[in-house]
Write an enzyme that holds these catalytic residues in place. Structure first.
Site, PDB file in Angstrom:
ATOM      1  N   SER A  17       9.985  23.089 -28.709  1.00 46.26           N
ATOM      2  CA  SER A  17      10.864  23.724 -27.706  1.00 46.26           C
ATOM      3  C   SER A  17      11.666  22.649 -26.986  1.00 46.26           C
ATOM      4  CB  SER A  17      10.035  24.482 -26.667  1.00 46.26           C
ATOM      5  OG  SER A  17       9.224  25.417 -27.318  1.00 46.26           O
ATOM      6  N   ARG A  65       4.257  22.749 -17.757  1.00 46.18           N
ATOM      7  CA  ARG A  65       4.850  21.579 -18.435  1.00 46.18           C
ATOM      8  C   ARG A  65       5.080  20.432 -17.447  1.00 46.18           C
ATOM      9  NH1 ARG A  65       3.010  24.263 -21.463  1.00 46.18           N
ATOM     10  NH2 ARG A  65       3.860  25.342 -23.254  1.00 46.18           N
ATOM     11  N   GLU A  92      12.938  20.290 -21.754  1.00 39.70           N
ATOM     12  CA  GLU A  92      11.503  19.954 -21.767  1.00 39.70           C
ATOM     13  C   GLU A  92      11.305  18.586 -22.421  1.00 39.70           C
ATOM     14  OE1 GLU A  92       8.731  22.992 -23.295  1.00 39.70           O
ATOM     15  OE2 GLU A  92       7.688  21.381 -24.353  1.00 39.70           O
TER      16      GLU A  92
HETATM   17  C1  LIG Z   1       7.089  21.295 -34.033  1.00 43.22           C
HETATM   18  C2  LIG Z   1       6.667  21.017 -32.620  1.00 43.22           C
HETATM   19  C3  LIG Z   1       5.968  21.985 -31.912  1.00 43.22           C
HETATM   20  C4  LIG Z   1       5.558  21.743 -30.598  1.00 43.22           C
HETATM   21  N1  LIG Z   1       4.855  22.714 -29.943  1.00 43.22           N
HETATM   22  C5  LIG Z   1       4.423  22.498 -28.671  1.00 43.22           C
HETATM   23  C6  LIG Z   1       3.645  23.498 -27.999  1.00 43.22           C
HETATM   24  O1  LIG Z   1       3.324  24.541 -28.542  1.00 43.22           O
HETATM   25  N2  LIG Z   1       3.256  23.232 -26.733  1.00 43.22           N
HETATM   26  C7  LIG Z   1       3.565  22.069 -26.100  1.00 43.22           C
HETATM   27  O2  LIG Z   1       3.168  21.904 -24.936  1.00 43.22           O
HETATM   28  N3  LIG Z   1       4.287  21.103 -26.711  1.00 43.22           N
HETATM   29  C8  LIG Z   1       4.719  21.287 -27.977  1.00 43.22           C
HETATM   30  N4  LIG Z   1       5.452  20.317 -28.618  1.00 43.22           N
HETATM   31  C9  LIG Z   1       5.785  19.081 -27.907  1.00 43.22           C
HETATM   32  C10 LIG Z   1       4.776  17.924 -28.175  1.00 43.22           C
HETATM   33  O3  LIG Z   1       3.968  18.216 -29.275  1.00 43.22           O
HETATM   34  C11 LIG Z   1       3.904  17.653 -26.957  1.00 43.22           C
HETATM   35  O4  LIG Z   1       4.686  17.394 -25.815  1.00 43.22           O
HETATM   36  C12 LIG Z   1       2.953  16.457 -27.195  1.00 43.22           C
HETATM   37  O5  LIG Z   1       2.008  16.373 -26.158  1.00 43.22           O
HETATM   38  C13 LIG Z   1       3.705  15.142 -27.299  1.00 43.22           C
HETATM   39  O6  LIG Z   1       2.787  14.154 -27.724  1.00 43.22           O
HETATM   40  P1  LIG Z   1       3.285  12.786 -28.290  1.00 43.22           P
HETATM   41  O7  LIG Z   1       2.091  11.908 -28.476  1.00 43.22           O
HETATM   42  O8  LIG Z   1       4.115  13.009 -29.484  1.00 43.22           O
HETATM   43  O9  LIG Z   1       4.158  12.251 -27.071  1.00 43.22           O
HETATM   44  P2  LIG Z   1       5.492  11.383 -27.159  1.00 43.22           P
HETATM   45  O10 LIG Z   1       6.612  12.236 -27.626  1.00 43.22           O
HETATM   46  O11 LIG Z   1       5.226  10.103 -27.831  1.00 43.22           O
HETATM   47  O12 LIG Z   1       5.712  11.106 -25.588  1.00 43.22           O
HETATM   48  C14 LIG Z   1       6.014  12.196 -24.718  1.00 43.22           C
HETATM   49  C15 LIG Z   1       6.003  11.698 -23.266  1.00 43.22           C
HETATM   50  O13 LIG Z   1       4.703  11.286 -22.898  1.00 43.22           O
HETATM   51  C16 LIG Z   1       4.674   9.891 -22.558  1.00 43.22           C
HETATM   52  N5  LIG Z   1       3.406   9.373 -23.131  1.00 43.22           N
HETATM   53  C17 LIG Z   1       2.994   9.501 -24.421  1.00 43.22           C
HETATM   54  N6  LIG Z   1       1.750   8.978 -24.550  1.00 43.22           N
HETATM   55  C18 LIG Z   1       1.394   8.515 -23.338  1.00 43.22           C
HETATM   56  C19 LIG Z   1       0.219   7.867 -22.827  1.00 43.22           C
HETATM   57  N7  LIG Z   1      -0.853   7.603 -23.587  1.00 43.22           N
HETATM   58  N8  LIG Z   1       0.214   7.516 -21.511  1.00 43.22           N
HETATM   59  C20 LIG Z   1       1.277   7.770 -20.705  1.00 43.22           C
HETATM   60  N9  LIG Z   1       2.409   8.383 -21.131  1.00 43.22           N
HETATM   61  C21 LIG Z   1       2.456   8.756 -22.427  1.00 43.22           C
HETATM   62  C22 LIG Z   1       5.927   9.301 -23.164  1.00 43.22           C
HETATM   63  O14 LIG Z   1       6.358   8.162 -22.457  1.00 43.22           O
HETATM   64  C23 LIG Z   1       6.894  10.468 -23.046  1.00 43.22           C
HETATM   65  O15 LIG Z   1       7.416  10.537 -21.741  1.00 43.22           O
HETATM   66  C24 LIG Z   1       5.876  20.513 -29.954  1.00 43.22           C
HETATM   67  C25 LIG Z   1       6.571  19.532 -30.676  1.00 43.22           C
HETATM   68  C26 LIG Z   1       6.960  19.772 -32.003  1.00 43.22           C
HETATM   69  C27 LIG Z   1       7.675  18.700 -32.777  1.00 43.22           C
END
Ligand SMILES: Cc1cc2nc3c(=O)[nH]c(=O)nc-3n(C[C@H](O)[C@H](O)[C@H](O)COP(=O)(O)OP(=O)(O)OC[C@H]3O[C@@H](n4cnc5c(N)ncnc54)[C@H](O)[C@@H]3O)c2cc1C
Length: 337
Positions: A237, A164, A333
């Site tokens: 998580s 992570r 996380e």
């Molecule tokens: C129901 C559920 C289940 C999940 N299961 C998992 C799992 O199994 N495994 C796992 O690893 N994660 C899991 N997650 C967490 C999440 O899905 C991941 O961390 C995902 O990669 C976040 O993507 P996002 O586009 O929503 O990021 P955001 O929440 O929009 O951003 C997350 C972080 O990344 C940065 N960021 C976003 N996009 C960019 C970009 N293009 N360039 C630079 N920085 C950026 C943001 O500034 C922030 O710091 C889960 C979440 C939920 C709600």
């Protein structure tokens, strides 16, 4: 021409459904938009938050800066013998990319089916699920460096992926990921090691699973275990599984012989944070408008109308009680904003 909006509600831009707002908000649809945006020096100095799907964020207050929402689309692939290279825009929905690969029978992403969020965020915390991490299929990514205004390519080594973790998490806010290239294969290397996958394949009478089978089974298990953010706000998580030295693990094991743990490399042990939280009596607990999920204590939820501060407060209480019982400090996380 870029549109900068003012005082925008972020409620629909974070899966916790927290009602916070952004002072300024811009959507990026092309790489050139980033160049144009940062030609104006005011956006270089103001506080910034890049978002994709908002599925790994906890907004604890209104954001008094510029929110940059990544929406660069497009998926392309190239096949070389049995190697497949797929490149996707940072604003693509992660699961759309997985479905694209599954449809073409390109192997490698299937165990990471149904993870919410965008492609651009996937390298940030080296997403992973069901025995596979992003780094296992990552080739390179292209990112915009805000200070220099230049686009740079990061190969796998440059990303310094960990559990992570990545260089982008360590240097938060310096780079904006505009696209990611993945190295997949036409030869399936089916990974069913994660217990629940085997069991669900057995339930379905599947002996030689295809990529599509794995994707469907993983999606089924996830839906049954995790709350759907469209009905109950959450960010998956909330805490990382702590990785501790064996020397620190031994006294925990002596006191709690059934502590759930996995080897995590030379002299290290990974503990199941969800199990520890459950042992502290938090599973399914409702605290005001927030609480932990009834099927998985690792997931904090918004039962409706919760503030980010409330959720954060609950997470602090959980950290304290796990530390008091096990002497192990949990780390969040989710990105706290
Ligand atoms: C129901 C559920 C289940 C999940 N299961 C998992 C799992 O199994 N495994 C796992 O690893 N994660 C899991 N997650 C967490 C999440 O899905 C991941 O961390 C995902 O990669 C976040 O993507 P996002 O586009 O929503 O990021 P955001 O929440 O929009 O951003 C997350 C972080 O990344 C940065 N960021 C976003 N996009 C960019 C970009 N293009 N360039 C630079 N920085 C950026 C943001 O500034 C922030 O710091 C889960 C979440 C939920 C709600």
């Amino acid at each position: 021409m870029l549109q900068i909006h003012e005082n925008v509600s972020l409620q629909n831009f974070n899966t916790f459904g927290i009602d916070a707002s952004a002072r300024y908000f811009v959507e990026i649809n092309h790489e050139d938009d980033l160049v144009e945006l940062f030609l104006d020096p005011q956006w270089k100095t103001i506080e910034r938050l890049v978002i994709g799907g908002g599925s790994n964020l906890l907004l604890t207050q209104n954001f008094n800066g510029l929110v940059i929402r990544m929406n660069i689309r497009g998926i392309e692939h190239r096949i070389n013998h049995t190697d497949v290279f797929i490149e996707a825009g940072g604003g693509e929905v992660w699961n759309d990319l997985v479905n694209y690969a599954v449809k073409w029978e390109f192997a490698g992403l299937e165990n990471m089916s149904l993870i919410p969020g965008s492609v651009g965020a996937s390298p940030i915390q080296n997403i992973g699920a069901y025995g596979v991490e992003l780094k296992d299929v990552f080739d390179s990514c292209r990112a915009f460096e805000i200070t220099t205004g230049e686009f740079k390519t990061f190969d796998k080594a440059a990303c310094q992926f960990g559990y992570r973790d990545s260089i982008f998490k360590q240097h938060k806010g310096e780079f904006i990921i505009v696209s990611v290239k993945f190295h997949l294969s036409l030869v399936a290397n089916i990974n069913t090691r994660y217990g629940a996958i085997e069991q669900e394949l057995n339930n379905r009478g599947i002996v030689n699973p295809t990529i599509k089978d794995i994707s469907q089974v993983v999606s089924h298990i996830r839906v049954s275990k995790l709350p759907d953010p469209s009905t109950i706000g959450n960010a998956g998580s909330f805490f990382k599984n702590p990785v501790i030295p064996v020397t620190e693990f031994e006294p925990v094991k002596a006191q709690y012989p059934d502590v759930v743990n996995y080897p995590a490399g030379e002299g290290l042990v990974k503990l199941a944070a969800g199990w520890m939280i459950e042992q502290c009596g938090w599973k399914g607990k409702v605290v005001g408008n927030t609480g932990t999920w009834k099927n998985q204590a690792l997931v904090l939820v918004n039962h409706g109308g919760a503030t980010g501060e409330e959720v954060y407060g609950l997470s602090s209480q959980i950290i304290d009680s796990v530390y008091t019982k096990f002497g192990v400090m949990l780390e969040r996380e989710v990105n706290i904003i």
